[in-house]
Design an enzyme around this catalytic site. Structure first.
Site, PDB file in Angstrom:
ATOM      1  CG  ASP A  73      32.636 -72.394 -19.332  1.00  0.00           C
ATOM      2  OD1 ASP A  73      33.388 -73.188 -19.141  1.00  0.00           O
ATOM      3  OD2 ASP A  73      32.298 -72.604 -19.773  1.00  0.00           O
ATOM      4  CG  ASP A 112      28.910 -78.423 -16.327  1.00  0.00           C
ATOM      5  OD1 ASP A 112      28.588 -78.665 -14.358  1.00  0.00           O
ATOM      6  OD2 ASP A 112      30.392 -79.141 -16.823  1.00  0.00           O
TER       7      ASP A 112
END
Length: 380
Positions: free
Chosen positions: A269, A95
């Protein structure tokens, strides 16, 4: 120049928006829809890379913010990048650090340039901009990386979210320009807009015009209801080109995975399977099971009689309960292995259901068995 990440659509379910496909990355090709275990600190908590590979994980997520703060992206780069540093040979996604800055950091100040904030470990002043986030991700070396975005609270005002979305689009453009390795790392744009359809549409339009190799749907699973999340997904997935992967960030409860797939999501996720494992909560084919409960003290059956994971093949509820109650780390290793296996293999079953054009029937049967149809059912 060939992009680092390519998506291939294999089949669409006849009755829903669900897609069967595959994503080609520099570290292998993996099938979609897929669940990605989260390894925040370059490790999936309590599990070795070998265990992850054995249970069928093809790609894992690591966290840019945490690795920037400690040990530092320079050390990871010197160690050969994340794959070599943590000895994981398959796919890695990072991320951008944006979510952590907006959720963890104290005394933050958002400007057009980026975000000033205090490091929660030692109080040091830090600054994260789109360019800095991309530089960190380039140095970490994942296959897939995220644009730097602001994740506004779901119930923030319209005006605030509008300005936030506009700034996130400008940040995405800056990040794209700063990206040094487009041939080895695929950069995804992140669609924001909270619950406002027109702002989601604007965000998607802005980002699709920049032609990212994939798109993430951010700002969900942050406190809104399941109905709200599904409502947003219903229109948002349709805004992403069919030839690009669609990634729903931070979602990992079994019902949300299946309902996301029904709406055309390819990637998910979540820290959920390992987080709940640490207090003895297990996902099973018959629903949620809290193995530390007293009723399992003399239960010498596996956590899930339908499961073929290492834990269920070798250990009983009574033994695992004993380990959890005595704070033995082996206990949380066993529950973590089981929960991650459960979600990885749930997605395998979902892919088969898409292949067979019976995902709606699969959902109905799974929800019934898991207990989602009961009143007051838990969401994991």
């Amino acid at each position: 120049m060939e992009p680092a990440i390519k998506y291939r659509l294999i089949k669409t379910d006849k009755h829903t928006g669900a897609r069967l496909g595959e994503i080609i990355t520099p570290h292998g090709t993996f099938p979609t829809p897929i669940f990605m275990p989260v390894g925040t600190q370059a490790t999936v908590k309590a599990m070795s890379p070998e265990e992850l590979e054995d249970l069928g994980a093809d790609i894992i997520l690591s966290n840019t913010y945490h690795l920037w703060v400690r040990p530092g992206e320079d050390i990871v780069k010197e160690g050969g990048g994340l794959h070599q540093f943590m000895n994981w040979k398959k796919g890695i996604l990072t991320d951008s650090g944006g979510f952590q800055v907006f959720s963890l950091a104290k005394l933050r100040d958002i400007t057009e340039e980026g975000v000033h904030f205090k490091n929660e470990l030692n109080g040091a002043n830090m600054f994260l901009s789109p360019e800095k986030a991309i530089q960190i991700e380039n140095d970490l070396g994942p296959d897939i990386m995220m644009s730097f975005d602001e994740c506004p609270p779901y119930f923030e005002s319209y005006d605030y979210v509008k300005h936030s979305v506009e700034r996130t689009s400008r940040w995405a453009e800056r990040g794209l320009k700063a990206h040094r390795n487009p041939e080895t790392q695929g950069l995804f744009g992140i669609i924001q807009g909270a619950g406002f359809e027109d702002l989601r549409r604007q965000s998607a339009k802005d980002l699709v015009s920049m032609d990212f190799p994939g798109y993430s749907i951010g700002g969900l699973s942050v406190g809104e209801s399941k109905e709200e999340m599904n409502r947003v997904l219903d229109f948002t997935t349709q805004l992403i080109p069919e030839n690009k992967p669609r990634y729903l960030m931070g979602v990992g409860s079994p019902d949300a995975l299946i309902d996301g797939v029904l709406r055309g999501v390819d990637m998910f996720d979540c820290v959920l399977p390992t987080r709940i494992a640490r207090n003895g909560t297990c996902m099973t084919s018959h629903g949620r099971l809290v193995v530390k409960n007293a009723k399992y003290a003399r239960d010498f059956t596996p956590i899930d009689d339908n499961c073929q994971c290492y834990t269920c093949r070798n250990y009983t509820r009574a033994y695992i309960r004993h380990l959890i109650k005595t704070d033995e780390t082996f206990g949380l290793r066993l529950t973590s292995i089981h929960n991650v296996y459960f979600l990885v293999h749930l997605m395998k079953d979902v892919r088969q259901a898409i292949m067979d054009d019976n995902l709606l029937e699969f959902r109905q049967n799974f929800f019934e068995e898991y207990g989602y149809n009961k009143e007051n059912s838990k969401n994991f």
